[in-house]
Design an enzyme around this catalytic site. Structure first.
Site: not given
Ligand code: ADE
Length: 261
Positions: A13, A79, A193-194, A217
């Site tokens: 990215e 997700g 996760m962040e 996902d």
């Protein structure tokens, strides 16, 4: 005027942004590489969050302490969890919860000890800009991505995102996580996760924060397959379109404004 931090979750990215940076300067801090420069005339610092809450918190702290950034914008993948949140959709965060915070019985589940809160809100003004930029970025990329990735949904949502130090890659795990959060009064659209860690750091420093995540996902049994394919095919171009749409909405530095007058 101080710079805007653009925090990317993935090197893929960030690459497109580095290529478009004018006056680029590479700086090392906290064992990390940062890029200072300008995007469309706006001063920026580019950073990589790395994976997980602690690594992302260190990166956010370095951006604020070492570069004095005036706002933080985070792009990445997540997700999908909510009903109707599909691969290829975009979620602009309104607030974050840590799904793996549990200091019960000392504090209610999901509450961050000594903060008296479970949710860290995103900055309303910056989030409104990011939402508009996401809609523009999605519209810009729609035809190209549909060809590449076979009929993506590409809806833009806004709402709660849950963060935790776990890649959710099983349908049962995702269902349990979602229903436990819902029982606590939190209904997330996506999991990653962040984001909650960066939101907490920005809250501590009083720095405006906004985040956008493209759904890579469905946090289910196929999550790892979808994730790898999505990251390599789509995520980086998506983030680039959104950031390029956001840049002109940000305040211009004084010197550039004077030149334009
Ligand atoms: N980031 C992207 N997909 C994810 C998932 N399934 N779990 C946690 N973080 C993610």
């Amino acid at each position: 005027m101080s710079a805007t931090a653009i925090l990317s979750a993935l090197a893929e990215e960030q690459q497109g942004l580095i290529e478009r940076l004018t006056h680029p300067v590479r700086v090392e801090r906290a064992g990390r590489e940062f890029w200072r420069g300008e995007l469309q005339g706006r001063p920026v610092v580019l950073g990589l969050s790395r994976l997980g809450k602690v690594a992302a918190a260190t990166t956010a702290t370095a951006l604020i302490e070492a570069f004095g950034v005036s706002r933080v914008v985070f792009t990445g993948v997540a997700g999908g969890m909510g009903h109707g949140v599909h691969v290829g959709d975009v979620v602009v965060a309104s607030e974050f919860v840590q799904h793996d915070m549990d200091a019960s019985p000392l504090f209610p589940r999901y509450q961050i000890p000594l903060y008296g809160r479970s949710l860290f809100p995103c900055d309303v003004t910056l989030t409104a800009m990011l939402l508009e930029a996401s809609k523009a970025g999605v519209a810009q990329g729609r035809s190209r991505f549909n060809q590449d990735f076979g009929g993506l949904g590409m809806a833009v949502h806004t709402g709660l995102i849950a963060s935790g130090d776990r890649f959710v890659s099983a349908t049962a795990e995702s269902r349990d996580l979602h229903s436990a959060l819902k029982a606590g009064g939190f209904v997330p659209l996506a999991v990653e996760m962040e984001g909650a860690a960066v939101a907490q750091v920005c809250f501590d420093y009083g720095v405006p924060f906004a985040a956008v995540r493209t759904i890579s996902d469905r946090a289910d049994d196929d999550a790892h397959l979808d994730f790898a394919r999505f990251v390599s095919d789509v995520a980086s171009r998506y983030a680039l379109e959104i950031i390029q749409a956001l840049m002109p909405m940000l305040p211009q530095p004084h010197s550039a404004r004077q030149t334009a007058l």
